[in-house]
Design a protein around this motif. Sequence first.
Motif, PDB file in Angstrom:
ATOM      1  N   HIS A  87      47.002  82.077  -6.175  1.00 47.33           N
ATOM      2  CA  HIS A  87      47.462  81.842  -7.549  1.00 47.33           C
ATOM      3  C   HIS A  87      47.007  80.472  -8.011  1.00 47.33           C
ATOM      4  CE1 HIS A  87      49.903  82.046 -11.072  1.00 47.33           C
ATOM      5  NE2 HIS A  87      50.459  80.901 -10.753  1.00 47.33           N
ATOM      6  N   ARG A 137      46.191  78.051 -11.885  1.00 50.12           N
ATOM      7  CA  ARG A 137      46.215  78.048 -13.334  1.00 50.12           C
ATOM      8  C   ARG A 137      45.094  77.205 -13.911  1.00 50.12           C
ATOM      9  NH1 ARG A 137      51.382  78.396 -11.942  1.00 50.12           N
ATOM     10  NH2 ARG A 137      52.699  79.912 -12.963  1.00 50.12           N
ATOM     11  N   GLU A 164      40.658  80.275 -21.510  1.00 48.40           N
ATOM     12  CA  GLU A 164      41.715  81.275 -21.402  1.00 48.40           C
ATOM     13  C   GLU A 164      41.254  82.564 -22.053  1.00 48.40           C
ATOM     14  OE1 GLU A 164      45.561  82.066 -19.888  1.00 48.40           O
ATOM     15  OE2 GLU A 164      44.254  80.337 -19.755  1.00 48.40           O
ATOM     16  N   ARG A 191      53.606  77.205 -17.475  1.00 48.89           N
ATOM     17  CA  ARG A 191      52.342  77.563 -18.116  1.00 48.89           C
ATOM     18  C   ARG A 191      51.252  76.539 -17.852  1.00 48.89           C
ATOM     19  NH1 ARG A 191      52.181  78.369 -24.117  1.00 48.89           N
ATOM     20  NH2 ARG A 191      50.247  79.452 -23.585  1.00 48.89           N
ATOM     21  N   GLU A 249      52.278  85.924 -14.008  1.00 45.16           N
ATOM     22  CA  GLU A 249      50.998  85.219 -13.954  1.00 45.16           C
ATOM     23  C   GLU A 249      50.074  85.818 -12.898  1.00 45.16           C
ATOM     24  OE1 GLU A 249      49.660  81.960 -15.565  1.00 45.16           O
ATOM     25  OE2 GLU A 249      50.659  83.347 -16.929  1.00 45.16           O
ATOM     26  N   GLU A 253      46.501  87.520 -13.460  1.00 50.79           N
ATOM     27  CA  GLU A 253      45.289  87.153 -12.726  1.00 50.79           C
ATOM     28  C   GLU A 253      44.630  88.380 -12.120  1.00 50.79           C
ATOM     29  OE1 GLU A 253      43.635  84.440 -12.353  1.00 50.79           O
ATOM     30  OE2 GLU A 253      44.933  83.085 -13.458  1.00 50.79           O
TER      31      GLU A 253
END
Length: 409
Positions: free
Chosen positions: A3, A5, A13, A119, A171, A175
């Motif tokens: 994971h 971000r 994005e 986020r 999330e 992904e």
Amino acid sequence: MRHTRHRSPESSEPTADPDARWLGPVVHLAFYALLGGSLVRYLLRHPPGPGVTWVVVSAALLALLYALGPVAGPARGRDRPASRPLVWLVAVVAAWSVLTVLAPSFAWCAAPLLILALRSLPAGAAIPLACLLTVLVVVSLQRLSDGFDPAVLVTPPAVAALMTGVFLHMERQAERRRALIEDLLRTRRDLAATERREGALAERARLSMEIHDTLAQGLSSQKMLLQAADRVWESDPAAAREHVREAARGAGRDLAEARRFVHDLAPADLADGGSLLAALRRLAERGTKDGLTVRHHIEGVPLPLPERGEAALLRVAQGALANVRQHAGATRAAVTLSYLDDQVVLDVADDGRGFDPGALPAPGREGGHGLPAMRARVAQLGGTLTVESAPGEGTVLTASIPLTPPEPR
């Protein structure tokens, strides 16, 4: 799947995710609503004074600092450094912490800040920050209580854990979905490239068959006619001139074939509404030369055939007669077109020297293109091609196609 971000500056994005478009505005509205409600609650419970002034000023500064978020902040973009959202978020959390210490009523603003942290930061940094926010909320709510409240000790951590778990799960699902979409797009590109390669190979095979059945066979026939003219040029000038004229007529037909071949049209003998029967008759008439007699006849009731079927049978007949002239040493040949109940059959027979069908040369060698090209052409229409021959016994070539061939793929 690991994971994460943070994305590289070259990536952005995904714009196709609708959740990413509405979640940000909802979080911002919730923050300002909670900030305003907390300020109103504080003002209703505290008389004016220096302390209230400091709280109002601190709340205004927090609102102003938070307003810089859309410019400096957590929305990860193509041209935004990864360190700037972290600096902005730390500043906002610090200002909120100071304000919460001054007025515990502002502890309710922790919920949107937790969403922003989840986020904006990777899980390794977002979880410790969530714990810090939860501790401040618990302490602040305990200060607002008249005494020790077990619900205040349990509820904020439970809510924070639930929000963090759900958000991280969503999330990770996002992904995986993005990775799946990328795999599908890559697979679609690979499939398109494979289809283009297969189409190119099929077109090359079609072109090779067309060239063999038209230009190559025509040039071979003209060569034979010119060689025959050269042999009798002195002894029989009239026959030599006839051979030359026939070669010229063949060159004209081949020129017409080449022009239609370039435009991917039907064979010249089938152009302008010509029938297969008439085309086979003309082919037999042209084939009667140099001691070879070609007869043709029809069996059964003629039925309409698709243009592709007529073109294929005519090409097979042309190729078969060319092989008879070049290789068989025959004196007679017969072209028979038979209409059966569910198929049409073309037979080309000769009384030549024959051969062993099992000893045919491989495609690519001299003389090795004709039969494979005929077989492939007939197979495209769902038909079959067979050759019956033996040394000294002549040859019979049979091509059969169904009256309703399958649609081209």
